[in-house]
Design an enzyme around this catalytic site. Sequence first.
Site, PDB file in Angstrom:
ATOM      1  N   TYR A  75       0.842  -1.207   0.000  1.00 12.24           N
ATOM      2  CA  TYR A  75       0.000   0.000   0.000  1.00 12.24           C
ATOM      3  C   TYR A  75       0.872   1.249   0.000  1.00 12.24           C
ATOM      4  O   TYR A  75       0.578   2.233  -0.664  1.00 12.24           O
ATOM      5  CB  TYR A  75      -0.944   0.008   1.214  1.00 12.24           C
ATOM      6  N   PHE A 127      -6.815  21.213 -24.856  1.00 11.48           N
ATOM      7  CA  PHE A 127      -7.163  19.800 -24.941  1.00 11.48           C
ATOM      8  C   PHE A 127      -8.415  19.604 -24.092  1.00 11.48           C
ATOM      9  O   PHE A 127      -8.596  20.258 -23.073  1.00 11.48           O
ATOM     10  CB  PHE A 127      -6.026  18.861 -24.491  1.00 11.48           C
ATOM     11  N   THR A 128      -9.260  18.684 -24.537  1.00  9.90           N
ATOM     12  CA  THR A 128     -10.603  18.538 -23.953  1.00  9.90           C
ATOM     13  C   THR A 128     -10.595  18.412 -22.423  1.00  9.90           C
ATOM     14  O   THR A 128     -11.211  19.214 -21.723  1.00  9.90           O
ATOM     15  CB  THR A 128     -11.298  17.317 -24.567  1.00  9.90           C
ATOM     16  N   ASP A 218       2.213  20.040 -20.546  1.00  7.25           N
ATOM     17  CA  ASP A 218       1.510  18.779 -20.731  1.00  7.25           C
ATOM     18  C   ASP A 218       2.494  17.883 -21.482  1.00  7.25           C
ATOM     19  O   ASP A 218       2.704  18.024 -22.679  1.00  7.25           O
ATOM     20  CB  ASP A 218       0.224  18.985 -21.535  1.00  7.25           C
ATOM     21  N   LYS A 261       0.395   7.421 -23.481  1.00  4.56           N
ATOM     22  CA  LYS A 261       0.856   7.757 -24.839  1.00  4.56           C
ATOM     23  C   LYS A 261       2.355   7.460 -24.940  1.00  4.56           C
ATOM     24  O   LYS A 261       2.741   6.305 -25.054  1.00  4.56           O
ATOM     25  CB  LYS A 261       0.550   9.225 -25.157  1.00  4.56           C
ATOM     26  N   ARG A 385     -12.644  15.247 -34.267  1.00  7.50           N
ATOM     27  CA  ARG A 385     -12.005  16.311 -33.504  1.00  7.50           C
ATOM     28  C   ARG A 385     -12.430  17.617 -34.160  1.00  7.50           C
ATOM     29  O   ARG A 385     -11.704  18.233 -34.914  1.00  7.50           O
ATOM     30  CB  ARG A 385     -10.475  16.180 -33.521  1.00  7.50           C
ATOM     31  N   PHE A 452     -18.359  14.563 -26.700  1.00 10.55           N
ATOM     32  CA  PHE A 452     -17.957  13.707 -27.827  1.00 10.55           C
ATOM     33  C   PHE A 452     -17.886  12.234 -27.455  1.00 10.55           C
ATOM     34  O   PHE A 452     -18.067  11.370 -28.305  1.00 10.55           O
ATOM     35  CB  PHE A 452     -16.603  14.165 -28.397  1.00 10.55           C
TER      36      PHE A 452
HETATM   37  N1  F0G Z   1      -3.280  15.775 -22.509  1.00  9.56           N
HETATM   38  C1  F0G Z   1      -3.242  15.401 -23.800  1.00  9.56           C
HETATM   39  C2  F0G Z   1      -2.429  16.202 -24.766  1.00  9.56           C
HETATM   40  C3  F0G Z   1      -3.948  14.269 -24.213  1.00  9.56           C
HETATM   41  O1  F0G Z   1      -3.895  13.904 -25.487  1.00  9.56           O
HETATM   42  C4  F0G Z   1      -4.693  13.536 -23.261  1.00  9.56           C
HETATM   43  C5  F0G Z   1      -5.464  12.375 -23.659  1.00  9.56           C
HETATM   44  C6  F0G Z   1      -4.705  13.964 -21.934  1.00  9.56           C
HETATM   45  C7  F0G Z   1      -3.978  15.087 -21.597  1.00  9.56           C
HETATM   46  C8  F0G Z   1      -5.507  13.258 -20.877  1.00  9.56           C
HETATM   47  O2  F0G Z   1      -4.896  12.064 -20.532  1.00  9.56           O
HETATM   48  O3  F0G Z   1      -6.531  10.305 -21.257  1.00  9.56           O
HETATM   49  O4  F0G Z   1      -4.681   9.798 -19.667  1.00  9.56           O
HETATM   50  O5  F0G Z   1      -6.605  11.158 -18.939  1.00  9.56           O
HETATM   51  N2  F0G Z   1      -5.732  12.106 -24.856  1.00  9.56           N
HETATM   52  C9  F0G Z   1      -6.432  10.935 -25.342  1.00  9.56           C
HETATM   53  C10 F0G Z   1      -6.572  11.042 -26.827  1.00  9.56           C
HETATM   54  C11 F0G Z   1      -7.708  10.631 -24.638  1.00  9.56           C
HETATM   55  O6  F0G Z   1      -7.233  10.167 -27.402  1.00  9.56           O
HETATM   56  O7  F0G Z   1      -6.008  11.946 -27.416  1.00  9.56           O
HETATM   57  P1  F0G Z   1      -5.739  10.772 -20.083  1.00  9.56           P
END
Ligand code: F0G
Length: 461
Positions: A75, A127-128, A218, A261, A385, A452
């Site tokens: 833990y 980013f979303t 990021d 990624k 997108r 989305f």
């Molecule tokens: N920042 C970037 C540039 C991303 O592309 C993503 C995720 C995140 C943050 C968030 O990270 O998914 O681990 O919570 N991108 C994915 C995509 C979902 O399909 O581009 P996460």
Amino acid sequence: MADKRKPWAEPYKIKVVEPVKMTTREYRIEKIKEAGYNTFLLRSEDVYIDLLTDSGTNAMSDYQWAGMMLGDEAYAGSKNFYYLESNVQKFYGYKYLVPTHQGRGAEHLLSQSLIKDGDFIPGNMYFTTTRLHQELAGGTFVDVIIDEAHIPDNLHPFKGNVDIQKFEDLIKKVGADKIPYISVAGTVNMAGGQPVSMQNIKEVKQMADKYGIKVVLDATRAIENAFFIKEREPGYADKSIEEILFEFCSYTDAATMSGKKDLLVNIGGFVAVNDWELFEELRNLVVVYEGLHTYGGLAGRDMEAMARGMEEAVQYDHIRSRIKQIEYFGNQLIENNIPIVKPIGGHAVFLDARAFYDHIPQINFPAQKLAADLYIESGVRAMERGIVSAGRNRETGDHNYPKLELVRLTFPRRVYMQSHLDVTAYSVNELYEKRHQAKGLKMVYEPKYLRFFQARFEELS
Ligand code: F0G
């Protein structure tokens, strides 16, 4: 430079295979209708070649899988945490590490720690999930990316760059005390996987320092960004990916990371910082939302796999083949005059749906439709997108109308061969030839957050 005519192959071989299902067109028409024309709502077993995302879809190496057996599932104080921490210090250079289950977990903690109600957060395109966490913490995102980023066929080599003038204008307009940090992503996902130059991040740092503003990276695809710097920026051709990555991060104060990624794992992330007080705050918050600060929502084995993935991800042969595979695919589309975002980006090829379906107005979701049509045509899964991803304006409630209306074909790392890419390029071409037959969509269900992922559509009659 390598001779372009000389063939090359992926720098790995196959040890385990996962069969994929071949389906008929009729079957796929039924499935995409059931999924409300949203590729996120398809079942993965109904997909032939899955280019939905490069997130968590990587193939791990035997070295990483071997590491999974060394998971120290304690833990507290797992040895895998300390190994991950030392690799983050070695490759990214930040002093303190807080693991999280994935990128948005890191974004959540960082946003809650730094943003006050009424603050502004400049960034190089949104980013979303990043923007949503900024908004949920009371902040307003402001796009300060260079104008070129919004033009699909503009060939600027570093289309992810921050426009320093836009950044300073914002500081002068709202005051530095209302800007806790600038958020810089390298590469920029929504711009088409476009990189940020070393020169630019240096200038961002100088400007930010002048006004006492933090720079938050990021770092999700910062290794891909480093490859582009090596290829395109004067003075970096002879530097290693490791050196470039380390230098890049040195102009930033903190980073959020989705390890799903660059870092070649299926789950994992972290936030890493240099400032002790901020670390204290993050370390305190992580126990509320993710788990103890030495695991942050991850198993010991996940942290081990991510630490090992980091070592592999900075290898030149790996990252070169990664980026060149996408270039190989993108060039096939360019040869067929298919409209895509140029230059070809780091993790994906983006179809310009506005140009592809130029008879479908943005309000009828051309990119959403194009992704659905590609699935019907070939069983290849991509994602929208464009206007759906861009969501609604918080004040007016109207759709945000992004300039870029794109379909992303995203490449998992070490998963597909060049032959999969050939099949995909052929299918995109087939679709392009009958593009005039396509009709738009109407949205029939809209979720409140990150619509989305779960929105549903019907075809216009
Ligand atoms: N920042 C970037 C540039 C991303 O592309 C993503 C995720 C995140 C943050 C968030 O990270 O998914 O681990 O919570 N991108 C994915 C995509 C979902 O399909 O581009 P996460």
